[in-house]
Design a protein around this motif. Structure first.
Motif, mmCIF file in Angstrom:
data_model
loop_
_atom_site.group_PDB
_atom_site.id
_atom_site.type_symbol
_atom_site.label_atom_id
_atom_site.label_comp_id
_atom_site.label_asym_id
_atom_site.label_seq_id
_atom_site.Cartn_x
_atom_site.Cartn_y
_atom_site.Cartn_z
ATOM 1 N N ASP A 156 -2.777 5.190 -2.914
ATOM 2 C CA ASP A 156 -4.464 6.269 -2.504
ATOM 3 C C ASP A 156 -3.379 7.670 -1.577
ATOM 4 N N ARG A 194 -2.213 -0.876 -3.180
ATOM 5 C CA ARG A 194 -3.248 0.338 -3.785
ATOM 6 C C ARG A 194 -2.308 1.365 -3.448
ATOM 7 N N ARG A 225 1.621 -1.102 -0.075
ATOM 8 C CA ARG A 225 0.197 -0.256 0.083
ATOM 9 C C ARG A 225 0.882 1.097 -0.012
ATOM 10 N N THR A 285 -5.064 -3.814 -8.914
ATOM 11 C CA THR A 285 -4.105 -2.726 -8.317
ATOM 12 C C THR A 285 -5.679 -1.987 -8.354
ATOM 13 N N ASP A 286 -5.502 -1.308 -7.448
ATOM 14 C CA ASP A 286 -6.657 0.060 -6.693
ATOM 15 C C ASP A 286 -5.940 1.270 -7.246
ATOM 16 N N ARG A 320 -2.685 -6.383 -6.603
ATOM 17 C CA ARG A 320 -3.015 -6.113 -5.756
ATOM 18 C C ARG A 320 -2.104 -5.083 -4.957
#
Length: 219
Positions: A72, A70, A50, A89-90, A68
Motif C-alpha cells: 500500500d 500487500r 503488509r 500480491t495486492d 499474498r
C-alpha cells in the motif's frame, strides 16, 4: 493522455517518517514507514506480509516467496526481482521506477492505481491478474503473459510490447495508442475493449485476419 511524472524519494508524503530497515524479512509481518536501501535478499520469505508507506531502493530479490503480500503506497526504485514468487500480491497506489522483473510470478495478483516507469518485464507471469488504472510508462514488456487477466483503464505510453500473450484476457478502457510497438503473439481476439491507432490497426490486421479465417490475396 498525460503519463504521470515519476516521484523521487524526498517528494513522498511519508518521506520524513521513514526509518532504515536492516533486519531480515519475515512472513505475516506489518512493515510501515521503512526504507530498505541497497540490500540483497536471497530466497527470502515475506509471504502474507503488509508493506504500508515504505520505500525500497537498489534492492535485489533472488528467488524468494512473497505470495499474498500487500503493498500500500509503496515506492520502489531500481529493484531487481529474479525468479521471485509474487503471486496473488495486492498492489495499491504503488510506484515502481527503473526496475527489472525477470522470471517473476505475479499470477492472480491485483494491481490498482499503480505506475511503472522505465521498467523491464522479462518472462513475467500475470495470468489471471486484475489490473485497474495501471500505467506502464516507457517500459519494455517482453514475453509477458496476461492470459485470462482482466485489464481495466490500463495505458502503455512509450512502452514496447514484445511477444505478449493476451489469450482469454478481458480488456476494458485499455489504451494502446501510445505504445511504441504491439508485439502480440497470442490473444489478438481479446483486444475487444482496447483502443489502438490507425497505424497500429494496420500492423495488427494480419493477425486479426488469421483469427477470423480471412484470406487476403491480390491477383
Amino acid at each position: 493522455m498525460h503519463a504521470p511524472a515519476p516521484r523521487d524519494l524526498p517528494s513522498l508524503s511519508y518521506a520524513h517518517h521513514l526509518e532504515p530497515f536492516t533486519d531480515d524479512l519475515e512472513r505475516q509481518e506489518i512493515y510501515e514507514w521503512l526504507h530498505i536501501d541497497g540490500r540483497t535478499f536471497e530466497d527470502a520469505d515475506g509471504g502474507m506480509s503488509r508493506f504500508n508507506e515504505c520505500a525500497l531502493s537498489s534492492v535485489t530479490f533472488t528467488g524468494g516467496r512473497f505470495r499474498r503480500a500487500r503493498l500500500d503506497d509503496v515506492w520502489l526504485d531500481n529493484i531487481r526481482t529474479v525468479g521471485s514468487d509474487l503471486a496473488e500480491t495486492d498492489w495499491l497506489d504503488a510506484e515502481c521506477r527503473s526496475s527489472l522483473l525477470a522470471g517473476t510470478q505475479l499470477h492472480g495478483s491485483r494491481l490498482r492505481r499503480t505506475v511503472f516507469h522505465h521498467c523491464k518485464f522479462d518472462s513475467v507471469n500475470l495470468r489471471a491478474a486484475r489490473l485497474r488504472d495501471v500505467t506502464f510508462v516507457d517500459c519494455l514488456l517482453r514475453d509477458v503473459d496476461f492470459g485470462g487477466a482482466t485489464l481495466t483503464g490500463v495505458t502503455f505510453p512509450g512502452t514496447t510490447l514484445d511477444r505478449v500473450d493476451f489469450t482469454k484476457a478481458t480488456l476494458d478502457r485499455v489504451d494502446l495508442r501510445e505504445a511504441t510497438a504491439l508485439g502480440i503473439t497470442s490473444g489478438v481476439e481479446a483486444l475487444r475493449g482496447a483502443t489502438v491507432s490507425t497505424l497500429q490497426f494496420f500492423d495488427l490486421a494480419p493477425a486479426l485476419a488469421q483469427h477470423i479465417g480471412l484470406t487476403v490475396k491480390d491477383d
